[in-house]
Scaffold this motif. Sequence first.
Motif, short mmCIF file in Angstrom:
data_model
loop_
_atom_site.label_atom_id
_atom_site.label_comp_id
_atom_site.label_asym_id
_atom_site.label_seq_id
_atom_site.Cartn_x
_atom_site.Cartn_y
_atom_site.Cartn_z
N THR A 160 47.57 64.49 21.20
CA THR A 160 46.44 63.89 20.49
C THR A 160 45.13 64.34 21.11
O THR A 160 44.23 64.80 20.39
N ASP A 161 45.02 64.25 22.43
CA ASP A 161 43.79 64.62 23.13
C ASP A 161 43.45 66.09 22.95
O ASP A 161 42.27 66.46 22.90
N ALA A 162 44.48 66.94 22.83
CA ALA A 162 44.26 68.38 22.65
C ALA A 162 44.01 68.75 21.20
O ALA A 162 43.77 69.92 20.89
N GLY A 163 44.08 67.76 20.29
CA GLY A 163 43.84 68.04 18.87
C GLY A 163 45.02 68.74 18.20
O GLY A 163 44.84 69.38 17.17
N VAL A 164 46.21 68.60 18.75
CA VAL A 164 47.39 69.23 18.17
C VAL A 164 47.99 68.29 17.13
O VAL A 164 48.34 67.15 17.44
N GLU A 165 48.07 68.76 15.89
CA GLU A 165 48.68 67.95 14.84
C GLU A 165 50.14 67.70 15.19
O GLU A 165 50.85 68.60 15.64
N HIS A 166 50.59 66.46 15.02
CA HIS A 166 51.96 66.11 15.35
C HIS A 166 52.40 64.93 14.51
O HIS A 166 51.58 64.21 13.95
N VAL A 167 53.72 64.77 14.43
CA VAL A 167 54.32 63.68 13.68
C VAL A 167 55.34 63.01 14.59
O VAL A 167 56.23 63.68 15.14
N VAL A 168 55.22 61.69 14.75
CA VAL A 168 56.18 60.92 15.54
C VAL A 168 57.25 60.41 14.57
O VAL A 168 56.94 59.92 13.49
N HIS A 169 58.51 60.57 14.99
CA HIS A 169 59.63 60.15 14.15
C HIS A 169 60.56 59.26 14.98
O HIS A 169 60.92 59.60 16.10
N SER A 170 60.93 58.12 14.44
CA SER A 170 61.90 57.20 15.04
C SER A 170 61.50 56.68 16.42
O SER A 170 62.34 56.20 17.16
N GLY A 171 60.25 56.83 16.80
CA GLY A 171 59.77 56.31 18.07
C GLY A 171 60.27 57.05 19.30
O GLY A 171 59.98 56.64 20.42
N VAL A 172 61.04 58.13 19.11
CA VAL A 172 61.54 58.90 20.25
C VAL A 172 61.33 60.41 20.10
O VAL A 172 61.55 61.16 21.04
N SER A 173 60.92 60.84 18.92
CA SER A 173 60.70 62.26 18.68
C SER A 173 59.28 62.51 18.22
O SER A 173 58.74 61.74 17.41
N VAL A 174 58.69 63.58 18.73
CA VAL A 174 57.40 64.04 18.23
C VAL A 174 57.54 65.52 17.90
O VAL A 174 58.08 66.30 18.69
#
Length: 169
Positions: free
Chosen positions: A129-143
């Motif tokens: 998040t801080d680096a501005g990298v788009e990401h998606v969190v899935h199931s609370g254990v995977s990004v």
Amino acid sequence: MSTAEGTRDLTALEAERERIRRAHLRPAGERPASTARGLHHTALISSDVERTVRFYQDVLGFPLTELIENRDYPGSSHFFFDIGHGNLLAFFDFPGLDVGPYAEVLGGLHHMAISVEPERWHELVQRLTDAGVEHVVHSGVSVYFRDPDGARIELIADPLGEMYGAKVL
């Protein structure tokens, strides 16, 4: 339901998975030992060595362990990151070759899942998040996110040999 799902017979696909399981999957106590001793390294392609080092070492916290010339292509770099348990993530650059952009193809890389401690997982999601990298969190254990060259990476807080609470090894 997506259009792709509407054109597939999901019941038939599950029946085929079950047929393959019955034919090939053996209970843990009946499986022979693997002939392999581990994954030495996975090699991806980098378009910019320093940008790749900054991303994997500075953002993800995977220490750079070596940077040498690629023995197969003079002028090309071959470099390695420690991803734990004696496993390495490696990269090549191919200066002067037009290798094109990352693409998911049959026989190619869909994504690479790297296990991290649950406490570190939360920290790494924040680093993305801080680096501005788009990401998606899935199931609370995977990004899931893409590296600077487009390769899809997953950081998973599940222990090695488990997937979403189920033993897979």
